[in-house]
Design an enzyme around this catalytic site. Structure first.
Site, mmCIF file in Angstrom:
data_model
loop_
_atom_site.group_PDB
_atom_site.id
_atom_site.type_symbol
_atom_site.label_atom_id
_atom_site.label_comp_id
_atom_site.label_asym_id
_atom_site.label_seq_id
_atom_site.Cartn_x
_atom_site.Cartn_y
_atom_site.Cartn_z
ATOM 1 N N ARG A 53 0.975 -1.307 -0.128
ATOM 2 C CA ARG A 53 -0.010 -0.042 0.189
ATOM 3 C C ARG A 53 0.877 1.248 -0.092
ATOM 4 O O ARG A 53 1.649 1.381 0.883
ATOM 5 C CB ARG A 53 -0.828 0.024 1.120
ATOM 6 C CG ARG A 53 -1.649 1.233 1.392
ATOM 7 C CD ARG A 53 -2.776 1.414 0.473
ATOM 8 N NE ARG A 53 -3.839 2.420 0.655
ATOM 9 C CZ ARG A 53 -3.520 3.936 0.448
ATOM 10 N NH1 ARG A 53 -2.146 4.297 0.130
ATOM 11 N NH2 ARG A 53 -4.396 4.703 0.664
ATOM 12 N N GLU A 61 -11.632 5.174 -4.785
ATOM 13 C CA GLU A 61 -11.951 3.882 -4.608
ATOM 14 C C GLU A 61 -12.512 3.262 -5.836
ATOM 15 O O GLU A 61 -13.451 3.606 -6.602
ATOM 16 C CB GLU A 61 -13.219 3.798 -3.384
ATOM 17 C CG GLU A 61 -13.515 2.418 -3.205
ATOM 18 C CD GLU A 61 -12.124 1.698 -2.413
ATOM 19 O OE1 GLU A 61 -11.953 0.658 -2.894
ATOM 20 O OE2 GLU A 61 -11.634 2.225 -1.448
ATOM 21 N N ARG A 104 -1.200 -4.994 4.872
ATOM 22 C CA ARG A 104 -0.653 -4.452 3.992
ATOM 23 C C ARG A 104 0.678 -3.984 4.202
ATOM 24 O O ARG A 104 0.966 -3.320 5.211
ATOM 25 C CB ARG A 104 -1.476 -3.615 2.858
ATOM 26 C CG ARG A 104 -2.743 -4.417 2.462
ATOM 27 C CD ARG A 104 -3.745 -3.190 1.581
ATOM 28 N NE ARG A 104 -4.115 -2.296 2.477
ATOM 29 C CZ ARG A 104 -4.852 -1.180 2.118
ATOM 30 N NH1 ARG A 104 -5.356 -1.440 0.893
ATOM 31 N NH2 ARG A 104 -5.296 -0.409 3.009
#
Length: 367
Positions: A53, A61, A104
């Site tokens: 990330r 999104e 992540r």
């Protein structure tokens, strides 16, 4: 003195060595396996796939099943696929926290050209700066790139990309201006068209106002980040004023439409009445003309019949046989001698003629 120099050199070497060790411990490299979305990529590090990330950048999104795809989300994904193609080598740098709550890996990602991809996303206007925990290492270059995008009106700041907030505000303003500057209506239909345009413009403007209001109250959508709070408040106040003006104009146009419709109805009724009168006059004229023609035809027929009868009579007279010649009377040669008068016989013996009696009737005398 020489000892001091040696000691200083030793300190530099030790510091450089410790920095290199720290850097190595806080960095890694790998190969791009695939791009998940605009700020997330899978990288193979030592033959182990890890989800990376990108730090200090947040893109619209596209993958959240509970949210619709946000403005420029697909474009952000396409951009990341372009700068980090599958199979390309990347260098990862980490900050204070290595992982987020989803497991992540958090990192700054440098591509083969040694460009900080996190900042390049912001420079395209495809993401906004953000902080996860205490990780702020890449925030300054991301914020600088973000301001470059704002100045260039790129991506989320563009007025030419339909889904962005600046574009929606521009569209709302243009729609209101066009509707308000429509030519004055002279018919109810034209007034209705103007009213429809104003109503549609108001729908667009109110949708933009709702987005702008949300921009001040929440941080849930990246599209709202196009304006800072003060700027958003100013634009919201201006748009609200225009909406109020447009609503007042719409009310006036609707009143005008009603008035024009009533006038048109009255005019139509008068037109229909005048047409009915004209039709009645036309029929009366036609009937009078027909009667006059009938009388003329009858007179002509009578005249024709009279002329025919006269001609027939003349023809009849013309065809009468000629009379024989009239013989002249010739008296007899011997002179006529009338006979001697003969006294008439007494029709009543003893009658001596009329008598005139004296009063009392006893005596009389010849009258």
């Amino acid at each position: 003195m020489r000892k001091l120099a040696i000691a200083a050199a030793t300190s530099v070497v030790l510091a450089a060595t410790s920095w290199a060790v720290a850097t190595a411990a806080n960095a890694d490299s790998g190969t791009v396996v695939r791009v998940i979305d605009g700020d997330t990529v899978v990288v193979s590090i030592n033959n182990i796939d890890q989800t990376i990330r990108l730090l200090n950048i947040n893109t619209p999104e596209t993958k959240d099943p509970n949210k619709p795809t946000e403005c420029l989300g697909p474009e952000a994904t396409d951009h990341l696929e372009e700068v980090l193609p599958v199979g390309s080598k990347v260098r990862l740098e980490f900050d204070v926290e290595r992982h987020d709550k989803y497991g992540r890996t958090l990192a700054g990602v440098f591509n083969a050209s040694n460009k900080l991809v996190n900042a390049e996303i912001a420079r395209r206007g495809l993401g906004v700066p953000m902080v996860v925990g205490d990780n702020r290492k890449f925030l300054p270059p991301v914020e600088a790139a973000y301001q470059e995008a704002r100045t260039a009106k790129a991506g989320l700041f563009a007025e030419t990309i339909e889904c962005t907030l600046p574009a929606q505000l521009a569209a709302a303003s243009e729609a209101l201006t066009a509707a308000e500057n429509a030519a004055p209506a002279t018919t109810s239909a034209a007034a209705g068209t103007t009213a429809t345009g104003l109503a549609a413009a108001l729908v667009t403007a109110k949708a933009a106002r709702d987005l702008l209001s949300a921009a001040r109250d929440t941080e849930q959508s990246i599209v709202w980040a196009a304006y800072e709070s003060v700027e958003a408040g100013s634009k919201l106040a201006a748009l609200t004023t225009r909406i109020t003006q447009a609503e007042n104009t719409l009310t006036k146009v609707k009143d005008q439409q009603t008035s024009l419709a009533a006038a048109e109805k009255k005019a139509e009724e008068e037109r229909v009445a005048a047409a009915a009168r004209a039709e009645a006059d036309r029929k009366a004229a036609e009937e009078a003309a027909a009667a006059a023609k009938k009388a003329a035809d009858e007179a002509a027929a009578a005249e024709q019949a009279r002329a025919a009868a006269a001609a027939a009579e003349a023809e009849r007279i013309r065809n009468i046989p000629a009379a024989p010649p009239v013989q002249q009377y010739a008296p007899p040669a011997q002179q006529y001698v009338p006979p001697a008068p003969v006294a008439p016989a007494n029709p009543a013996p003893g009658y001596t003629g009329p008598r005139c009696y004296a009063p009392g009737g006893k005596t009389w005398r010849p009258c």
